[in-house]
Design an enzyme around this catalytic site. Sequence first.
Site, PDB file in Angstrom:
ATOM      1  N   ASP A 128     -16.754 -21.422 -45.515  1.00 62.98           N
ATOM      2  CA  ASP A 128     -17.721 -22.057 -46.414  1.00 62.98           C
ATOM      3  C   ASP A 128     -18.182 -23.431 -45.958  1.00 62.98           C
ATOM      4  O   ASP A 128     -18.862 -24.141 -46.714  1.00 62.98           O
ATOM      5  CB  ASP A 128     -17.155 -22.114 -47.835  1.00 62.98           C
ATOM      6  CG  ASP A 128     -17.207 -20.743 -48.496  1.00 62.98           C
ATOM      7  OD1 ASP A 128     -18.167 -19.996 -48.216  1.00 62.98           O
ATOM      8  OD2 ASP A 128     -16.298 -20.425 -49.274  1.00 62.98           O
ATOM      9  N   ASP A 160     -21.058 -13.512 -49.004  1.00 65.04           N
ATOM     10  CA  ASP A 160     -21.448 -14.914 -49.195  1.00 65.04           C
ATOM     11  C   ASP A 160     -21.702 -15.621 -47.867  1.00 65.04           C
ATOM     12  O   ASP A 160     -22.460 -16.591 -47.783  1.00 65.04           O
ATOM     13  CB  ASP A 160     -20.350 -15.683 -49.955  1.00 65.04           C
ATOM     14  CG  ASP A 160     -19.676 -14.875 -51.054  1.00 65.04           C
ATOM     15  OD1 ASP A 160     -19.524 -13.650 -50.880  1.00 65.04           O
ATOM     16  OD2 ASP A 160     -19.283 -15.463 -52.060  1.00 65.04           O
TER      17      ASP A 160
END
Length: 375
Positions: A99, A157
Amino acid sequence: MNKYIAPHREWIDEISEKLDKKMRYVRERSAEKIPYTAVDGVHDDWRYEKIGRWTNGFWAGVMWLMYMMTNDERYREIAVYDEEILDKALYDSQSLNHDVGFIWLLSAGANYRLHGGKLSENRILTAAFSLSSRYNINAGYIRAWNGADRIGFSIIDCMMNLPLLYLASEITEDSRFRLIAEAHADSALKNHLRPDGSVYHIINYDDNGEVTIPNKTQGYDPKTSSWSRGTAWAVYGFVLSYIHTGKQEYLDASKRAAHYFMSNLLDDAVPLCDFRAPKMPVYHDTSAGTCAACGFLELARIVPENEKQMYFNTAIRILKAVEKDYCIWSNDSDALTLNGCEAYHDGLQNLPLIYGDYYFIEAIYKLKGGEVLLW
Ligand code: GLY
């Protein structure tokens, strides 16, 4: 896009004025925080034990978007403060996961795109080195999380983290980062995106590239249902990979996810947290809606004239529905959007979420004619 925007101009101007009015107030209350949600109307603060989590860049991103819309220096100052605070996470290399794209594109990346600067450039490259090192050369995916039980995990994601690698290739003029991003996107297209346009949240790879689906994932059910925010990551993530590479298959993948998303919107146009969950209870996810709206607006911008209207209209429908029923414009709460769904299970529904706020503001920035793409 102007002819599509024109009929909504009054609404867009009204919302951007309301945003500035609200954010001028909230920014002072949260100037030194890294918020995630608002509890009893007050932003929480993830600067300490939760530093480095995937949502840590969104507050800086909100400040940069507001700065670009208003030229008000105070927004910039807060964004820069956040970027510096985030160094604590950046140099804790073993805690980083995939991330880093979400975090550093919206902080250092935004600063770099607007003002250049060696410090921001170094942060982007440090994050990109870390992200590219997570690539499994045999199976062809970027590993999502840390921990011995999640070695082979890739999540949809990650499509939103790939622009960090495209940016690193642009900065260094070294194609390695972009090639890793493309290899991951190819695998995501093959394995995460289902034929109908919905997505698997998690794919577990072995080193030969064989895949299985874990039992506990986002959404109502890992195998049979469809997590709306994951679909939004696919809509926006694949169109971003198309914008950065020009590869037609990524545009087609984004459209496939987009068409599924559009056809699953009900009358009020605010997506359910899971499009295939049981009828009751009803959990909406405004963050899935606002993120998807940003993807729809990018699709509307780049597709041929005769395709633009349907993507543009869908974005407007979602944004107006979120605004009508789930935005708080008073100063009683630091949150902007309500009814985000962090996760279908575990009591994590009906929350304000900073990323729901961020994507709402990014969509309004695009509708105002803003041209800087932070991804
Ligand atoms: N990226 C984590 C989530 O969407 O929940």
